[in-house]
Design a protein around this motif. Structure first.
Motif, PDB file in Angstrom:
ATOM      1  N   THR A1040      34.613  58.075 120.810  1.00  0.00           N
ATOM      2  CA  THR A1040      34.044  57.099 120.997  1.00  0.00           C
ATOM      3  C   THR A1040      32.451  57.129 120.365  1.00  0.00           C
ATOM      4  N   SER A1041      32.058  58.293 119.841  1.00  0.00           N
ATOM      5  CA  SER A1041      30.620  58.590 119.259  1.00  0.00           C
ATOM      6  C   SER A1041      30.646  59.490 118.030  1.00  0.00           C
ATOM      7  N   VAL A1042      29.686  59.307 117.467  1.00  0.00           N
ATOM      8  CA  VAL A1042      29.376  60.430 116.348  1.00  0.00           C
ATOM      9  C   VAL A1042      28.040  60.766 116.198  1.00  0.00           C
ATOM     10  N   LEU A1087      31.946  53.492 119.961  1.00  0.00           N
ATOM     11  CA  LEU A1087      32.693  53.452 118.829  1.00  0.00           C
ATOM     12  C   LEU A1087      34.532  53.441 119.366  1.00  0.00           C
ATOM     13  N   GLN A1088      35.508  52.786 118.759  1.00  0.00           N
ATOM     14  CA  GLN A1088      36.658  53.062 119.187  1.00  0.00           C
ATOM     15  C   GLN A1088      37.421  54.208 118.954  1.00  0.00           C
ATOM     16  N   SER A1091      39.584  54.916 115.227  1.00  0.00           N
ATOM     17  CA  SER A1091      39.354  53.732 114.166  1.00  0.00           C
ATOM     18  C   SER A1091      38.513  54.415 112.758  1.00  0.00           C
ATOM     19  N   LEU A1092      38.564  53.375 111.738  1.00  0.00           N
ATOM     20  CA  LEU A1092      37.892  53.907 110.567  1.00  0.00           C
ATOM     21  C   LEU A1092      36.674  53.040 110.342  1.00  0.00           C
ATOM     22  N   TYR A1093      35.410  53.744 110.109  1.00  0.00           N
ATOM     23  CA  TYR A1093      34.182  53.171 110.154  1.00  0.00           C
ATOM     24  C   TYR A1093      33.314  53.720 108.934  1.00  0.00           C
ATOM     25  N   TYR A1094      32.661  52.482 108.491  1.00  0.00           N
ATOM     26  CA  TYR A1094      31.883  52.712 107.238  1.00  0.00           C
ATOM     27  C   TYR A1094      30.366  52.550 107.815  1.00  0.00           C
ATOM     28  N   MET A1116      43.456  51.988 120.052  1.00  0.00           N
ATOM     29  CA  MET A1116      43.781  51.165 121.174  1.00  0.00           C
ATOM     30  C   MET A1116      44.064  49.722 120.414  1.00  0.00           C
ATOM     31  N   GLU A1117      45.100  49.206 120.750  1.00  0.00           N
ATOM     32  CA  GLU A1117      45.551  47.820 120.328  1.00  0.00           C
ATOM     33  C   GLU A1117      44.732  46.857 121.166  1.00  0.00           C
TER      34      GLU A1117
END
Length: 1266
Positions: A1040-1042, A1087-1088, A1091-1094, A1116-1117
């Protein structure tokens, strides 16, 4: 013979005789016979394989005499008893074995004495007769309990006593136990010992020995009988007086000397039981040699000296010495060792061919020397007709030119008074072709250094001759370590590694051969043997036994022995622990002493090494201390050493105590070597001494011995005078004479005093003033200031005066000086140093011993250059320096003065008494000097090519500051010039420079006065460059983080920026909070998973960094929750409507009671929520910013919701925000981010959301989740 390994590794055909393709057997004979190997299908003479044994039997015992033999044809048996034929088959009470000559008698009630006698068994077949050794049957009556009178003994305390056991007469010694009526053993110790005769001996009795149930129990193990004697009543009468000690006396054996005859190989015990009080200690010695510790041991509290397997070398004289405080006694034991016959040379059984010569050699020895006789087939040679071919000379029976009829069994018998031995030798005359009986290709293994026999057993008549050859050596007969035995075997002694290889045995004059393979292995070596340990009781002993074994051998067995007896670890005993090659013995006791041997046993050899445990302890105190040769100043002390407990006494410490003195302590007087038992002690007069002695060894000190009687020395004049006589005068006009007092033991007599004498050194003449006093000091008054005197002190007592003392010089007390030094002057050397001069003070004005001068230098802060001298004297100094000089100095240079300052200077003189008056103050001022460095220098860079320097004036201007000199130069360019800026305004504190932004500079700033330039302050620095957001970013991705990390660039200004991110390429771009480029680290949260993040970072409208990442975890849907349900929306609407109604009612009520500025409250609330976000608090919650949800109020008039306070609470609460958040999701969370338009289409304005982010009233640290 050392162990060897034998293995058949193969077979090879060999030439065998056609007449005997037979299986072969080996007939192994019992002791007393020799060996011969004969093929099983040939006739063979009888060989006795089981010999009869002598027995002692009771009527209730079974009797069995065994006699077994082999032979072909099977032998017949007969018996001879006491020289007469005895046929056991004719006795109905005896059972005879069918397959042997053995017979037995089953136990019965009738008499058995008719079977007592000496028996020999004869085994015969057609080739001869073998004779067994002699066996003896001794019959005994079953011991019976005889009626005894009850014994009572009454003795006085301290006497010795013997309680008799009266054991029955028997050739079988019974086992004896002294017990009480509860069948508990009577405890034995040094005072109470059981003798070999069964009696119980008391060295001396105590009242605790009184009891009426001393019972002697005799046990005959072979008869399975235990006899309980009548209890003995022992009464010990307490002594009416002090129990006196008694000298030792022998109890068992009696007298001064006893003799013992013992046969070699038997065991012998010498007992030494003595009486005495206290219980004597026992010591054993060998009078005609050294007592062997390996062949003897002690038992029963050293009362028994035991010999195991005694030999002729043990014969001689031994002595037991018993000692206690009252004296000693000795007993001498003479041991004579004789021996039953034993063989020194045995005849060998052998095959012979017709015509050969037979030589049977038979030799025996013993004490006395045995008689040797020969028999043939059981018949004495003297009873047989003479044969010219047969002769007997020096124990060798020779038979020449043998014939087939000479086949027989020959007996050699040796006898003396202690018994007889017999051996059978077989002479087998036969003709047979040669053959080798030993298997072919046998593998032998032997350890290096051992002896190995390579077998090559042949059979044939005449006896075949064989030769051996080595694989690499050829004929081996020349090798001194290799020899061929009579049976054809090759014996290799002291085997070496080079002996490994193949060996061939060949029958002479034939092609019959066998081979043998020999492997010589490295011998087993103990590389770290057990040590000889000297250890105290109660400690733990560890023995180690590290070894090396040839890798071709298996794991060896490590066997520990104590005094040759195997040690086996027991799980229920903690006596010792064996862990591989380590032996641990905890809590060492007396019985643990001995020799400990480590045996490393392999299949081929064995290595052993021994250590030992010797229990050591502090020595016992010396005894029997005597004072002899008394003199006025000495006495001789002698003593008897105590037991040193296996650690020799190194020295004796002699201590004394002064009787009648206040000192109740023992002091060291002398030390002597441990080999000395006598010492002459120096003493002082008029002292009463008592002495005691302490023995010292490596372990420690013994307890003190008993103290002696008091010994007093006569009085005498003093031997010495007091030391340290001197004057200790303090007050003016007085002479104080003092000294170090003599020790009381140096008084040497009664009425001790000190004789004090004094006189003036000048003008007083030779007469002395005298005074007797008991102790120092002595004070003489009215003698003037600092006057010299001759003084001395003499020791005096009733017996006279001590030696004449030597005088010493002393002075009367001093007074403070009267005058100050004159002609004080000051000369300026420079701005920081001066030269001070003065005139010496007259000696009579010093009034004591001149110690030196003191210079007082006072510093004043200048108010102006023209500060008047009077004002200097009136003002308060800021600093005072005191300089002390030697007594012979009249000038001094003072440095480290402050330039441009005013000073005041005075000088005084001082002695031991104190300091005199100061001279008149002399004022002066120091000239102007160069200034110190500026107090600080600070660098500021407003742009890339500008540098502002800020400073403050020097803390020490040392004059009038005129300005500053600024020098600066590029650090990274050695050829760059040093640039100089002169700043003439002394009040200026900053300066701006235009610099090259690519270089680093070093700045020197110094002030200057009229005296010159001062010291600089130095700084290095460079201008600060314009910065930007980082572009070299590393990512560390979570669910959930970067984590974003980067390296901040040097010299760049801090820049704030935002991180733009978009999930799955859908929706709107979101912004992080503002991040500083100097942080080097930032965590983007909310963040989820999966998932793909830009990610993007912009500078203006330009993208300077971008990246994309995939968060970890499972995606998670998004599911529709109950928030979107119509019933939930209706419920929330109803609640909001109800809340508005309640608020309206409250406002109406409040408007009736007074005015309420809702606007102020609302503005206050908005202001509190609109405060800017703190970058450092991003992602954290603040307790002061938590939302508070108002509880549902009741509608009654008394409800607190309608009060003024409740309204204030409402105005300050965040309840209104609840409705704002309903448009989003109740499950959404805030992380300081929001939806923003695409950065590329976003406009910039003060109200633009990109620069003024609204959080909808949420705390700045909340996180909004998609």
């Amino acid at each position: 013979m050392p162990a060897t390994s034998l293995q058949q590794v193969g077979s090879r055909g060999r030439c065998a005789a056609l007449l005997l393709p037979l299986l072969l057997m080996s007939v192994a004979l019992k002791p007393g016979d020799t060996m011969i190997n004969i093929p099983s299908k040939l006739k063979s003479p009888p060989v006795i394989t089981a010999q009869p044994e002598s027995i002692t039997t009771f009527s209730a015992d079974d009797i069995t005499l065994t006699c077994e033999a082999t032979g072909n044809p099977p032998p017949m048996f007969r018996w001879v008893k006491d020289g007469l034929e005895f046929d056991p088959s004719k006795d109905p009470d005896l059972s005879v074995s069918r397959d042997s000559g053995s017979f037995s008698l089953t136990a019965k009630d009738g008499p058995i004495h008719q079977y007592q006698g000496r028996y020999n068994c004869y085994a015969s077949n057609e080739l001869g007769t073998a004779v067994s050794k002699e066996a003896r049957i001794i019959t005994e009556n079953t011991p019976t309990l005889q009626k005894e009178k009850k014994v009572s003994k009454k003795v006085e305390e301290g006497e010795s006593v013997v309680l008799p056991c009266n054991t029955p007469n028997s050739t079988v010694a019974p086992v004896i136990h002294w017990m009480d009526k509860r069948l508990r053993h009577i405890q034995q110790n040094e005072r109470v010992i059981q003798g070999h005769d069964g009696n119980l001996y008391f060295s001396h009795v105590t009242t605790a020995d009184s009891r009426d149930d001393y019972t002697c129990n005799t046990q005959f193990l072979s008869a399975f009988i235990i006899q309980l004697k009548e209890p003995i009543n022992l009464t010990v009468v307490p002594s009416n007086s002090v129990v006196r000690n008694r000298r030792p006396q022998m109890m068992q054996p009696t007298g001064l000397k006893s003799s013992y005859l013992v046969l070699s190989g038997q065991n012998l015990e010498l007992e030494c039981i003595v009486q005495g009080m206290p219980a004597p200690s026992i010591q054993w010695i060998r009078k005609d040699g050294v007592l062997s510790e390996s062949r003897t041991s002690t038992d029963s509290y050293n009362r028994v000296l035991r010999f195991k397997n005694i030999s002729e070398s043990d014969g001689g004289e031994y002595q037991c010495t018993a000692t206690n405080l009252q004296g000693m006694i000795s007993h001498i034991y003479k041991i004579t060792v004789e021996a039953a016959p034993y063989w020194t040379k045995e005849p060998k059984s052998q095959l012979y061919a017709p015509g050969e010569t037979v030589k049977l050699e038979c030799k025996a020895d013993g004490i006395p020397s045995p008689e040797v006789t020969w028999s043939i087939n059981g018949n004495l040679l003297t009873d047989i007709d003479p044969e010219p071919r047969r002769s007997l000379k020096r124990g060798v029976l020779t038979l020449k030119n043998v014939e087939l009829g000479d086949t027989a069994v020959y007996q050699c018998k040796a006898a003396n008074k202690h018994g007889s031995i017999i051996i059978n030798a077989y002479v087998y005359v036969i003709e047979l072709p040669p053959q080798i009986l030993t298997e072919d290709v046998l593998m032998y293994s032997v350890a290096e250094g051992q002896t190995i026999d390579l077998a090559c057993e042949t059979f044939g008549s005449p006896r075949p001759n064989v030769t051996w050859e080595g694989e690499f050596w050829g004929a081996l007969i020349a090798n001194p370590r290799m020899s061929q035995l009579s049976d054809g075997s090759l014996q290799i002694s002291n085997a070496s590694l080079n002996d490994s290889g193949q060996y061939t045995c060949t029958v002479s004059n034939s092609k019959i051969t066998i081979t043998a393979e020999l492997a010589v292995l490295n011998k087993t070596v103990i590389v770290k043997p057990p040590l000889a340990l000297r250890i105290q009781r109660g400690n733990t002993a560890d023995f180690t036994c590290e070894y090396q074994v040839d890798s071709r051998q298996g794991t060896p067995q490590v066997q520990w022995r104590k005094n040759q007896k195997k040690l086996t670890e027991s799980s229920d005993s903690d006596e010792y622990t064996i862990d591989g090659s380590t032996l641990t013995i905890p809590k060492i006791e007396e019985g643990d002493e001995g020799i400990y041997t480590c045996e490393v046993i392999t299949t081929l050899d064995m290595a052993e090494a021994s250590g030992s445990i010797t229990i050591v302890d502090r020595p016992d105190p010396p005894t029997q201390i005597q004072m002899t040769e008394p003199k006025e100043r000495s006495v001789t002390l002698s003593w008897t050493p105590g037991d040193n407990h296996n650690s020799p006494v190194l020295e004796y410490l002699i201590e004394f105590e002064e009787t009648g003195s206040e000192r109740k302590e023992w002091e060291e007087l002398s030390r002597v070597s441990g080999s000395i038992q006598r010492a002459t002690l120096p003493l002082k007069p008029f002292i009463s001494y008592r002495f005691r002695i302490i023995a010292i060894n490596d372990i420690g000190k013994s307890d003190p011995s008993k103290e002696t009687e008091a010994y007093s020395t006569p009085a005498a004049p003093p031997d010495s005078n007091p030391e340290g006589v001197h004057s200790d005068s303090i007050n003016p006009g007085t002479l104080v004479i003092t000294w170090k007092e003599l020790d009381r033991r140096s008084f040497n007599g009664p009425d001790f005093r000190y004789k004090v004498m004094w006189r003036k050194v000048l003008g007083s003449g030779p007469s002395w003033h005298t005074k007797y006093i008991p102790s120092p000091p002595f004070i003489v008054t009215d003698v003037g200031n600092f006057s010299a005197f001759d003084i001395k002190v003499q020791a005096v007592n009733e017996m006279g005066e001590g030696p004449e003392p030597k005088p010493t010089i002393g002075y009367s007390g001093e007074d403070i000086p009267l005058e100050a030094p004159l002609n004080v002057g000051v000369a300026l050397i420079n701005s920081t140093a001066i030269k001070v001069t003065w005139a010496a003070v007259k000696k009579e004005n010093v009034r004591g011993r001149l110690q030196g001068y003191k210079i007082y230098l006072k510093h004043f802060e200048p108010e102006s250059r023209h500060l008047r001298r009077e004002r200097v004297r009136e003002s308060r100094p800021t600093n005072t320096l005191v300089v002390t000089t030697d007594s012979n100095e009249e000038k001094k240079i003072l440095g480290d003065l402050q330039p441009y300052s005013h000073y005041s200077l005075t000088v005084s003189v001082f002695n031991y008494k104190g300091e005199g008056p100061q001279s008149e103050a002399l004022t002066f001022h120091t000239p102007e000097g160069v200034p110190g460095p500026p107090s600080f220098l600070q660098l500021e860079s407003p742009s890339e090519n500008e540098m502002i320097l800020r400073w403050s004036a020097p803390n020490q201007p040392n004059g009038v500051l005129n300005g500053y000199i600024l020098q600066y130069q590029q650090v990274d360019n050695e050829d760059s010039p040093m640039l100089v800026e002169k700043i003439s305004d002394h009040a200026k504190n900053h300066f701006k420079l235009k610099l090259d932004p690519r270089s680093r500079y070093r700045f020197h700033l110094r002030g200057y006065t009229a005296a010159g330039e001062g010291l600089p302050i130095i700084r290095e620095g460079a201008t600060t460059l314009d910065g930007g957001p980082p572009s070299n970013i590393s990512l560390s991705i979570g669910e959930t983080s970067v984590n974003l990390t980067w390296v901040s660039k040097e010299r760049q200004r801090n820049v704030g920026f935002h991180i733009h991110y978009l999930r799955d390429g859908k929706g709107k771009w979101k912004l992080s909070e503002k991040v500083n480029s100097s942080q080097s680290f930032y965590t983007l949260q909310g963040l989820q998973p999966g998932s793909l993040y830009y990610l993007r970072i912009y500078l203006g409208n330009k993208t300077i960094w971008k990246d994309e990442l995939q968060t970890t975890g499972t995606k998670m849907e998004k599911r529709d929750g109950f928030v979107t349900e119509s019933w939930f929306i209706g419920l929330i609407s109803a609640l909001v409507l109800l809340l508005l109604v309640l608020l309206i009612l409250c406002f109406i009520k409040r408007s009736k009671g007074g005015k309420y500025s809702v606007k102020e409250k609302e503005e206050g609330q908005i202001d509190s929520e609109a405060r800017p976000m703190n970058n450092e608090a991003f992602g954290e919650y603040s307790d002061n910013e938590e939302k508070r949800t108002a509880s549902q109020p009741s509608l009654c008039e008394d409800s607190k919701l309608c009060t003024d306070d409740a309204l204030d609470d409402y105005a300050n609460s965040n309840s209104v925000q609840t409705e704002v958040l309903m448009d989003e999701s109740l499950a959404s969370q805030s992380s300081g981010v929001r939806d923003v338009p695409d950065p590329e289409t976003q406009e910039s304005s003060p109200l633009n959301p990109a620069t003024a982010i609204s959080h909808h009233g949420l705390p700045n640290s909340a996180a909004l989740l998609d």
